[in-house]
Scaffold this active site. Sequence first.
Site, PDB file in Angstrom:
ATOM      1  N   ARG A 238      12.660  46.086 -32.416  1.00 52.44           N
ATOM      2  CA  ARG A 238      13.732  45.200 -32.247  1.00 52.44           C
ATOM      3  C   ARG A 238      14.505  44.790 -33.565  1.00 52.44           C
ATOM      4  O   ARG A 238      13.840  44.845 -34.455  1.00 52.44           O
ATOM      5  CB  ARG A 238      13.292  43.878 -31.554  1.00 52.44           C
ATOM      6  CG  ARG A 238      13.016  43.814 -30.181  1.00 52.44           C
ATOM      7  CD  ARG A 238      14.133  44.033 -29.325  1.00 52.44           C
ATOM      8  NE  ARG A 238      13.940  43.751 -28.026  1.00 52.44           N
ATOM      9  CZ  ARG A 238      13.568  44.652 -27.000  1.00 52.44           C
ATOM     10  NH1 ARG A 238      13.790  46.066 -27.435  1.00 52.44           N
ATOM     11  NH2 ARG A 238      13.564  44.832 -25.975  1.00 52.44           N
ATOM     12  N   GLU A 267      23.565  43.718 -31.464  1.00 53.99           N
ATOM     13  CA  GLU A 267      24.155  45.152 -31.056  1.00 53.99           C
ATOM     14  C   GLU A 267      25.284  44.786 -30.068  1.00 53.99           C
ATOM     15  O   GLU A 267      25.265  43.788 -29.399  1.00 53.99           O
ATOM     16  CB  GLU A 267      22.807  45.558 -30.561  1.00 53.99           C
ATOM     17  CG  GLU A 267      22.016  46.196 -31.251  1.00 53.99           C
ATOM     18  CD  GLU A 267      20.813  46.530 -30.876  1.00 53.99           C
ATOM     19  OE1 GLU A 267      19.757  47.084 -31.377  1.00 53.99           O
ATOM     20  OE2 GLU A 267      20.522  46.516 -29.574  1.00 53.99           O
ATOM     21  N   HIS A 286      20.413  52.465 -30.676  1.00 54.26           N
ATOM     22  CA  HIS A 286      19.507  51.885 -29.899  1.00 54.26           C
ATOM     23  C   HIS A 286      19.240  53.086 -28.625  1.00 54.26           C
ATOM     24  O   HIS A 286      19.682  52.734 -27.312  1.00 54.26           O
ATOM     25  CB  HIS A 286      19.949  50.675 -29.037  1.00 54.26           C
ATOM     26  CG  HIS A 286      18.935  49.938 -28.618  1.00 54.26           C
ATOM     27  ND1 HIS A 286      18.634  48.533 -28.837  1.00 54.26           N
ATOM     28  CD2 HIS A 286      17.714  50.379 -27.993  1.00 54.26           C
ATOM     29  CE1 HIS A 286      17.547  48.091 -28.091  1.00 54.26           C
ATOM     30  NE2 HIS A 286      16.897  49.167 -27.931  1.00 54.26           N
TER      31      HIS A 286
END
Length: 319
Positions: A238, A267, A286
Site C-alpha cells: 500500500r 492513486e 498498481h
Amino acid sequence: MKIVLLDGYDLNQDLNWETLKSLGDFEVYSRTSVDNDTEILQRIDDAEVVITHKTPLDESVISRASQLKYIGIMGTGYDVVDIDSANNHNIIVTNVPTYATDAVAQFTFSLLLEITGQVGLHNQLVHDGKWSSVDDFTFWDKPLFELKSKTLGLIGYGRIAQKVAELANAFSMKVIFYNHRPSVAPQKWVNQVSLDELFQKADIISLHVVQTPETINLINKTTISKMKDGVILINTARGKLISENDIAEALNNEKVYALATDVVQKEPIEKDNPLLKAKNCFITPHIAWAPLETRERLLRITVDNLNAYLSGEAQNVIS
C-alpha cells in the site's frame, strides 16, 4: 435481491459478469467517485449486496444504506471499508485474501530484478544506438548487482511474503522477516527478527503488511535512518506505508539506493508527487495484482464468497 458493483472498469476489460448476473438483480458501474458520498449512496440505496474494488464505504455511507446486508471487497486489502461501522450495522464484509499471491510475489521480484539488472534501461540504450557506437563488446550505464548472499528483509510474513521468501532462497539470498506477532518460519533458512534488526541488516527491504493506523508512514525519516546506506526498498503493498517526502529525500541524498513501488499514497499518481522527480525511483501503476489469471480468480472467489453468504455459511469474513 439487488447487487451493485461500484467500480468494474479495472476488472472487466476482458472479463464478463455473467456469474454475478445469475445471482440477482445485478447492476454494474464502471467507475464511482471516491469522494462523492451522495453518488455512492444513490447507487447503493436499495441494494442488499454491494461489491467494491476501490470505492470507499465509510461510516457516513454505511449508516445511511438502509438495505445493505453484505459488502464484498474484490481484493485482499480492506482499508476501503469501515469494518467497525459495518460490524455495528450487522453487515457482513468479505474479501479475497489469496487470489494474487503468486502474481504479486512475481512482480515484487520483477521490480527487484529491474533495479539490480537494469534490463529496461539497457534495452532502450541499445535501441537508441549506443551499443552500435561503442568500441567494446559490452557496456553498462548503471551498476549491476548480484543477489546471491544479499539479505532480504520482509516486513510482514503473510502468504505473499512467504512466496517472495521462496523466490529469494532460489536466488541464494539470505532471508529475514519481521511480523507483528510471533511466527514460526517453516524453513530453516528464514529467520524472524525485530523491526530494528531488520532495518539494520537488510540490503533489500520489501513491504508486505496491510494498511492500518500503525503501518501508515512506517517508512519515514526515522526508520530510514536506521537502514543500511544504499538499501533498496520494494513496495507492492500500500502506498501509505511510505512517507513519500521522506523517501524522496533519502533517494536524492543517496541514503536509499533505489525505490521500486507499484503503489503510491494517492492513486492515480498526482503530477506533483515527489517520487516522480526522485533519483532512482521506479514506479508502476498498481498492476502487480492484474494478470488475467489473477483477475479471473478474483471474480470466481468473489462469486464464491457471495454464494457462501447466501447459503448461510459466509466465508472470508473480516471482523
